[in-house]
Design an enzyme around this catalytic site. Structure first.
Site, PDB file in Angstrom:
ATOM      1  N   LYS A 177      -2.423  19.646 -18.660  1.00 41.55           N
ATOM      2  CA  LYS A 177      -3.779  19.071 -18.672  1.00 41.55           C
ATOM      3  C   LYS A 177      -3.682  17.650 -18.129  1.00 41.55           C
ATOM      4  O   LYS A 177      -3.202  16.745 -18.813  1.00 41.55           O
ATOM      5  CB  LYS A 177      -4.373  19.045 -20.072  1.00 41.55           C
ATOM      6  CG  LYS A 177      -5.879  18.747 -19.994  1.00 41.55           C
ATOM      7  CD  LYS A 177      -6.449  18.085 -21.211  1.00 41.55           C
ATOM      8  CE  LYS A 177      -6.299  16.604 -21.274  1.00 41.55           C
ATOM      9  NZ  LYS A 177      -6.987  15.814 -20.226  1.00 41.55           N
ATOM     10  N   GLU A 252       5.501   9.724 -25.094  1.00 38.61           N
ATOM     11  CA  GLU A 252       5.755   8.488 -24.324  1.00 38.61           C
ATOM     12  C   GLU A 252       4.477   7.676 -24.372  1.00 38.61           C
ATOM     13  O   GLU A 252       3.455   8.106 -23.833  1.00 38.61           O
ATOM     14  CB  GLU A 252       6.104   8.821 -22.870  1.00 38.61           C
ATOM     15  CG  GLU A 252       7.340   9.672 -22.689  1.00 38.61           C
ATOM     16  CD  GLU A 252       8.610   8.970 -23.113  1.00 38.61           C
ATOM     17  OE1 GLU A 252       8.610   7.732 -23.240  1.00 38.61           O
ATOM     18  OE2 GLU A 252       9.608   9.673 -23.343  1.00 38.61           O
ATOM     19  N   CYS A 286       2.416   1.361 -18.126  1.00 36.77           N
ATOM     20  CA  CYS A 286       2.954   1.278 -19.491  1.00 36.77           C
ATOM     21  C   CYS A 286       4.040   0.209 -19.548  1.00 36.77           C
ATOM     22  O   CYS A 286       4.286  -0.374 -20.595  1.00 36.77           O
ATOM     23  CB  CYS A 286       3.491   2.622 -19.935  1.00 36.77           C
ATOM     24  SG  CYS A 286       4.654   3.335 -18.783  1.00 36.77           S
ATOM     25  N   GLU A 387      -1.765  -3.859 -26.774  1.00 34.04           N
ATOM     26  CA  GLU A 387      -1.787  -3.455 -25.365  1.00 34.04           C
ATOM     27  C   GLU A 387      -3.206  -3.564 -24.813  1.00 34.04           C
ATOM     28  O   GLU A 387      -4.131  -2.975 -25.361  1.00 34.04           O
ATOM     29  CB  GLU A 387      -1.293  -2.008 -25.229  1.00 34.04           C
ATOM     30  CG  GLU A 387      -1.133  -1.581 -23.799  1.00 34.04           C
ATOM     31  CD  GLU A 387      -0.699  -0.121 -23.649  1.00 34.04           C
ATOM     32  OE1 GLU A 387      -1.288   0.749 -24.305  1.00 34.04           O
ATOM     33  OE2 GLU A 387       0.231   0.134 -22.852  1.00 34.04           O
TER      34      GLU A 387
HETATM   35  P1  NAD Z   1      -4.942   8.356 -23.526  1.00 31.04           P
HETATM   36  O1  NAD Z   1      -4.081   8.413 -24.736  1.00 31.04           O
HETATM   37  O2  NAD Z   1      -6.346   7.960 -23.676  1.00 31.04           O
HETATM   38  O3  NAD Z   1      -4.967   9.800 -22.821  1.00 31.04           O
HETATM   39  C1  NAD Z   1      -3.788  10.452 -22.421  1.00 31.04           C
HETATM   40  C2  NAD Z   1      -4.063  11.933 -22.301  1.00 31.04           C
HETATM   41  O4  NAD Z   1      -4.322  12.470 -23.605  1.00 31.04           O
HETATM   42  C3  NAD Z   1      -5.285  12.291 -21.439  1.00 31.04           C
HETATM   43  O5  NAD Z   1      -4.987  13.434 -20.666  1.00 31.04           O
HETATM   44  C4  NAD Z   1      -6.338  12.607 -22.489  1.00 31.04           C
HETATM   45  O6  NAD Z   1      -7.337  13.488 -22.039  1.00 31.04           O
HETATM   46  C5  NAD Z   1      -5.491  13.248 -23.571  1.00 31.04           C
HETATM   47  N1  NAD Z   1      -6.095  13.253 -24.910  1.00 31.04           N
HETATM   48  C6  NAD Z   1      -7.015  12.380 -25.432  1.00 31.04           C
HETATM   49  N2  NAD Z   1      -7.324  12.740 -26.700  1.00 31.04           N
HETATM   50  C7  NAD Z   1      -6.581  13.839 -26.991  1.00 31.04           C
HETATM   51  C8  NAD Z   1      -6.454  14.654 -28.156  1.00 31.04           C
HETATM   52  N3  NAD Z   1      -7.152  14.436 -29.267  1.00 31.04           N
HETATM   53  N4  NAD Z   1      -5.587  15.698 -28.106  1.00 31.04           N
HETATM   54  C9  NAD Z   1      -4.861  15.943 -27.003  1.00 31.04           C
HETATM   55  N5  NAD Z   1      -4.947  15.208 -25.863  1.00 31.04           N
HETATM   56  C10 NAD Z   1      -5.796  14.163 -25.870  1.00 31.04           C
HETATM   57  O7  NAD Z   1      -4.169   7.432 -22.485  1.00 31.04           O
HETATM   58  P2  NAD Z   1      -4.600   7.008 -21.007  1.00 31.04           P
HETATM   59  O8  NAD Z   1      -5.731   6.053 -21.105  1.00 31.04           O
HETATM   60  O9  NAD Z   1      -4.756   8.212 -20.143  1.00 31.04           O
HETATM   61  O10 NAD Z   1      -3.278   6.255 -20.504  1.00 31.04           O
HETATM   62  C11 NAD Z   1      -2.981   4.938 -20.836  1.00 31.04           C
HETATM   63  C12 NAD Z   1      -1.940   4.888 -21.931  1.00 31.04           C
HETATM   64  O11 NAD Z   1      -0.801   5.633 -21.552  1.00 31.04           O
HETATM   65  C13 NAD Z   1      -1.429   3.483 -22.165  1.00 31.04           C
HETATM   66  O12 NAD Z   1      -1.311   3.272 -23.550  1.00 31.04           O
HETATM   67  C14 NAD Z   1      -0.061   3.485 -21.501  1.00 31.04           C
HETATM   68  O13 NAD Z   1       0.837   2.531 -22.018  1.00 31.04           O
HETATM   69  C15 NAD Z   1       0.380   4.875 -21.754  1.00 31.04           C
HETATM   70  N6  NAD Z   1       1.422   5.286 -20.831  1.00 31.04           N
HETATM   71  C16 NAD Z   1       2.684   5.441 -21.308  1.00 31.04           C
HETATM   72  C17 NAD Z   1       3.715   5.804 -20.453  1.00 31.04           C
HETATM   73  C18 NAD Z   1       5.113   5.988 -20.965  1.00 31.04           C
HETATM   74  O14 NAD Z   1       5.891   6.693 -20.328  1.00 31.04           O
HETATM   75  N7  NAD Z   1       5.485   5.388 -22.074  1.00 31.04           N
HETATM   76  C19 NAD Z   1       3.438   6.029 -19.100  1.00 31.04           C
HETATM   77  C20 NAD Z   1       2.135   5.865 -18.646  1.00 31.04           C
HETATM   78  C21 NAD Z   1       1.122   5.505 -19.519  1.00 31.04           C
END
Ligand code: NAD
Length: 498
Positions: A177, A252, A286, A387
């Site tokens: 997804k 992650e 991130c 963050e």
């Molecule tokens: P997010 O947590 O809002 O969403 C991530 C994914 O989770 C999306 O596909 C979203 O649709 C899905 N999601 C949301 N609610 C959910 C639920 N209840 N159940 C299952 N899936 C759900 O994050 P974002 O805004 O897409 O990305 C930014 C974040 O990602 C930042 O915090 C960043 O630091 C982190 N990030 C971490 C890494 C790493 O490797 N550590 C890499 C890239 C981004």
């Protein structure tokens, strides 16, 4: 403008609309009148169909020899090389970061394809002596089964490739997804896999929003492992749900990454690193540098110079080659960045540069935010702890390397860190003492290579790693095999105790 293309979910090799018929639009963050595509807004019925397709495909895919699975990955890498520019342009359109960075994002998928293709001829297990005569012992890697993958929007092709390619070479099938803001790049990636010969159903895509399409994937009983990248807030929900069914779950998550600049550092180099680390991808990595911890002896000079550099950054549509910083991903992120500017000012931090959304002229059609720098930041302020995920940098003064490490470690996250110093003793102490999954010396906090483990400690991760051989550990499970060729019942030593 031509009407935008509609994409169905990819289930069992076919593109199908959501069963509910619902769709959503993918808008360019640099110009919200530009509809990049229309995608299926999926729910649990679509997830169920995708998981069933993946479970069926698993019966045969797991039996394809790993070197043959790997050849498909290799061909995928070659196809990505040919289409790199086109996919980078589409990615800039859907996600906003500048072209040089989206080319890098596709390149990361290419690197991962070649690296994981090589693993097809390794996937090493162990052979070891048995405690008994005429008995052979070994351990082999087995695939896990159907893997569910949930991706964020900031690396729209690289992160899906980090998840899909190791899972595939290990013999798993997948349902992914993508983030609702960037589904197109996942389609490009998976279409290359299919063109390279991936059988139907081995990778399935379900698009949509987290609670509707992500949550059912985590909870589906036929999904054997979950790989999630995103915020710590959502990661906590995903991890708790996966734990309820004892599913292996790789999380992650967020970061609040520090660059330490000591008084013996090459300041020109540190400035280049800080500008790139803080404002690359508009601060939406991130691993973005969101704190510079600078020795008080060089802090005034460093701060004045980085403010000058940030002022000159060209902000605009990333499709234009001279632009250095693109938009924020969406309106919500503009609101978050704006809110944190107020939080920081209320706490007494000094706004030295930016701090506002850009909405005039060339910026009027998208979600732009000025490169922002705060001085007089104290380590415990919220702006130094939480963050923001925008182009907002805090400068914190320190007194020597020990103080710097203490400040760097004084947060809940632990992803990336950097130290600028010419003193090798201080560098090795920092490598040892910084609580983070990644430490750079004389290089910025961003810029991971795919064959090294990627991930963090504390609230950033739950102990798994993407990249490197850590990914193989997540996508396989160990089977221990004993072969007795003595032709008699031999009891193990534990059953022969005297
Ligand atoms: P997010 O947590 O809002 O969403 C991530 C994914 O989770 C999306 O596909 C979203 O649709 C899905 N999601 C949301 N609610 C959910 C639920 N209840 N159940 C299952 N899936 C759900 O994050 P974002 O805004 O897409 O990305 C930014 C974040 O990602 C930042 O915090 C960043 O630091 C982190 N990030 C971490 C890494 C790493 O490797 N550590 C890499 C890239 C981004």
């Amino acid at each position: 403008m031509a009407s935008a293309k509609t994409y169905g979910n990819l289930i069992g090799g076919k593109f199908v609309p959501a069963k509910s018929g619902k769709t959503f639009e993918n808008l360019s963050p640099a110009d919200t009148s530009d509809v990049v595509g229309v995608f299926a807004s999926s729910d649990d019925a679509d997830v169920d169909a995708a998981v069933k397709a993946a479970a069926k495909a698993y019966e045969t895919w797991r039996l394809v020899p790993a070197p043959k699975r790997a050849e498909i990955l290799y061909r995928t890498g070659e196809l990505l090389v040919k289409r790199k520019e086109e996919f980078a342009r589409d990615m800039t359109r859907e996600m906003g970061k500048v072209l040089s960075e989206t080319r890098g994002d596709v390149q990361e998928a290419i690197d991962t394809a070649y690296y994981m293709a090589g693993e097809g001829r390794r996937l090493f297990g162990q052979t070891t002596p048995s405690e008994l005569q005429n008995k052979f012992a070994m351990s082999v890697r087995m695939p896990v089964g159907v893997c569910g993958m949930i991706a964020p929007w900031n690396f729209p092709m690289a992160i899906p490739s980090w998840k899909l390619f190791p899972a595939l070479v290990c013999g798993n099938t997948c349902v992914i997804k993508p983030a609702e803001d960037t589904p197109l790049s996942t389609f490009h990636l998976v279409e290359m896999l299919m063109e390279a010969g991936l059988p139907d159903g081995v990778v399935n895509i379900v698009t949509g929003f987290g609670p509707e399409a992500g949550a059912p994937l985590v909870e589906h009983p036929k999904v054997r492992a979950i790989s999630f990248t995103g915020s710590s807030e959502v990661g906590r929900i995903v991890g708790q749900k996966a734990a309820g069914n004892f599913k292996p779950c790789s999380l992650e998550m967020g970061g609040k990454n520090a660059m330490i600049v000591l008084d013996d550092a090459n300041l020109d180099l540190a400035l280049d690193g800080a500008v790139w680390g803080a404002f690359g991808t508009s601060g939406q990595r991130c691993t973005a540098t969101s704190r510079v911890i600078v020795d008080k002896r060089v802090a005034a000079e460093f701060t004045a110079r980085i403010v000058e550099r940030a002022k000159k950054l060209r902000v605009g549509n990333g499709l234009e080659e001279n632009i250095e910083m693109g938009p924020q991903i969406n309106k919500q992120q503009i609101e978050t960045s704006t809110r944190y500017v107020k939080v920081a000012q209320d706490e007494g931090a000094a706004l030295l540069q930016g701090g506002v959304a850009l909405a005039e002229g060339v910026h009027s059609k998208g979600h732009f935010f000025a490169p922002t720098i705060f001085g007089k930041v104290q380590a415990k302020m919220r702006i130094a702890q939480e963050e923001v995920f925008g182009p907002v940098l805090s400068v914190i003064e320190c007194d020597g390397v020990e103080d710097a490490i203490r400040i760097a470690n004084g947060i809940e996250y632990g992803l990336s860190t950097a130290l600028y110093s010419r003193d090798v003793n201080k560098a090795f102490r920092a490598i040892r003492d910084l609580e983070a999954g990644i430490t750079y010396v004389n290089a910025p906090t961003i810029g991971a290579e795919v064959h090294l483990p990627f991930g963090g400690v504390k609230q950033t991760g739950n102990g798994h790693r993407e990249g490197g051989t850590g990914a193989l550990d997540f996508y396989t499970t160990w089977k221990s095999v004993y072969i007795d060729y003595s032709d008699k019942l031999q009891r193990a030593q534990i059953d022969n105790a005297k």
